[in-house]
Design an enzyme around this catalytic site. Structure first.
Site, PDB file in Angstrom:
ATOM      1  N   ASN A  10      12.237 -22.438  33.100  1.00 49.33           N
ATOM      2  CA  ASN A  10      12.802 -21.988  31.828  1.00 49.33           C
ATOM      3  C   ASN A  10      13.243 -23.189  30.994  1.00 49.33           C
ATOM      4  O   ASN A  10      14.221 -23.856  31.313  1.00 49.33           O
ATOM      5  CB  ASN A  10      13.987 -21.055  32.145  1.00 49.33           C
ATOM      6  N   LYS A  11      12.511 -23.448  29.900  1.00 48.92           N
ATOM      7  CA  LYS A  11      12.806 -24.605  29.041  1.00 48.92           C
ATOM      8  C   LYS A  11      14.171 -24.467  28.350  1.00 48.92           C
ATOM      9  O   LYS A  11      14.831 -25.455  28.043  1.00 48.92           O
ATOM     10  CB  LYS A  11      11.708 -24.790  27.985  1.00 48.92           C
ATOM     11  N   GLY A  12      14.583 -23.229  28.105  1.00 48.88           N
ATOM     12  CA  GLY A  12      15.889 -22.995  27.481  1.00 48.88           C
ATOM     13  C   GLY A  12      17.026 -23.506  28.351  1.00 48.88           C
ATOM     14  O   GLY A  12      17.955 -24.164  27.875  1.00 48.88           O
ATOM     15  N   ASP A  70      21.487 -19.990  40.004  1.00 45.07           N
ATOM     16  CA  ASP A  70      21.186 -18.589  40.241  1.00 45.07           C
ATOM     17  C   ASP A  70      22.230 -17.804  39.471  1.00 45.07           C
ATOM     18  O   ASP A  70      23.421 -18.110  39.543  1.00 45.07           O
ATOM     19  CB  ASP A  70      21.200 -18.231  41.732  1.00 45.07           C
ATOM     20  N   SER A  71      21.762 -16.836  38.709  1.00 45.83           N
ATOM     21  CA  SER A  71      22.703 -16.131  37.850  1.00 45.83           C
ATOM     22  C   SER A  71      22.259 -14.706  37.653  1.00 45.83           C
ATOM     23  O   SER A  71      21.108 -14.349  37.937  1.00 45.83           O
ATOM     24  CB  SER A  71      22.820 -16.849  36.504  1.00 45.83           C
ATOM     25  N   GLY A 154      17.066 -11.814  28.615  1.00 43.57           N
ATOM     26  CA  GLY A 154      17.655 -11.021  29.695  1.00 43.57           C
ATOM     27  C   GLY A 154      18.459  -9.843  29.151  1.00 43.57           C
ATOM     28  O   GLY A 154      18.002  -9.098  28.283  1.00 43.57           O
ATOM     29  N   HIS A 181      28.348 -17.775  30.822  1.00 40.43           N
ATOM     30  CA  HIS A 181      28.518 -18.081  32.240  1.00 40.43           C
ATOM     31  C   HIS A 181      27.886 -19.422  32.588  1.00 40.43           C
ATOM     32  O   HIS A 181      28.469 -20.220  33.309  1.00 40.43           O
ATOM     33  CB  HIS A 181      27.921 -16.959  33.097  1.00 40.43           C
TER      34      HIS A 181
END
Length: 198
Positions: A10-12, A70-71, A154, A181
């Protein structure tokens, strides 16, 4: 410049890490920047276990420092679901839209005050021969009855942030970084950067 791998495609996410690590003399790379195919199976039962698994396994394969994250979303009325299954909550391929639909249908009829939830993020930082360290952050909110906003990804369109009176997806990226977060976990990492990293 030293290199550090962020165990993501994920580039973001990578941009968030660049802002923190570039000033320390690190070039930030993602799994897309390396030739090896790395796919660590997330067999942990918590965000922390999965973050550690990804960081340690990737660091071992590449022999370089690695940060993994991890989220996910925890909804109180659903006993903490989707939790570690946030990315594939609706099953099969990752689909933000299908995941949101599943959450909204499961919460149908649940009153607003019982729709409390939080985004949680755990970062793990690992390197060969070093002690793995973890940092965590969260963001409290509520689940809306429908989608709002165009930003983010998401579950952002259905996650309401009371103090800003907006859905996460209604926030500009810099606003989101201040309260998210991942932003909070990154600030924890920055405040207690492992000595071996600097």
């Amino acid at each position: 410049m030293k290199q550090i791998i962020i165990a993501t495609n994920n580039k973001g996410k990578a941009k968030d890490f660049e802002a923190l690590l570039n000033p320390l003399g690190y070039e930030v790379l993602t799994l897309q920047d390396i030739e090896e195919e790395i796919d660590v199976e997330e067999t942990g039962t918590t965000f922390e276990e999965n973050a550690i698994l990804k960081a340690e396994e990737t660091a071992k394969i590449l022999n370089k420092p690695v940060i993994s994250d991890d989220s996910g979303l925890e909804i109180d009325a659903l006993n903490g679901e989707p939790g570690i299954y946030s990315a594939r909550y609706a099953g099969g391929e990752k689909s933000d839209s299908a995941n949101i639909d599943k959450v909204l249908s499961k919460l149908e009829g649940v009153p607003e005050e019982q729709r409390t939830a939080r985004f949680r993020c755990v970062l793990a930082i690992a390197a060969p021969g070093e002690q793995t360290e973890t940092f965590s952050g969260s963001c409290e909110g509520r689940i809306l009855n429908g989608r709002r906003g165009e930003h983010g990804f998401g579950y952002d369109p259905i996650f309401y942030v009371p103090e800003l009176d907006k859905a996460m997806a209604e926030l500009a990226p810099e606003q989101k970084a201040k309260i998210s977060h991942r932003g909070n976990a990154l600030r924890e990492l920055k405040a207690a950067m492992p000595s071996w990293l600097s």
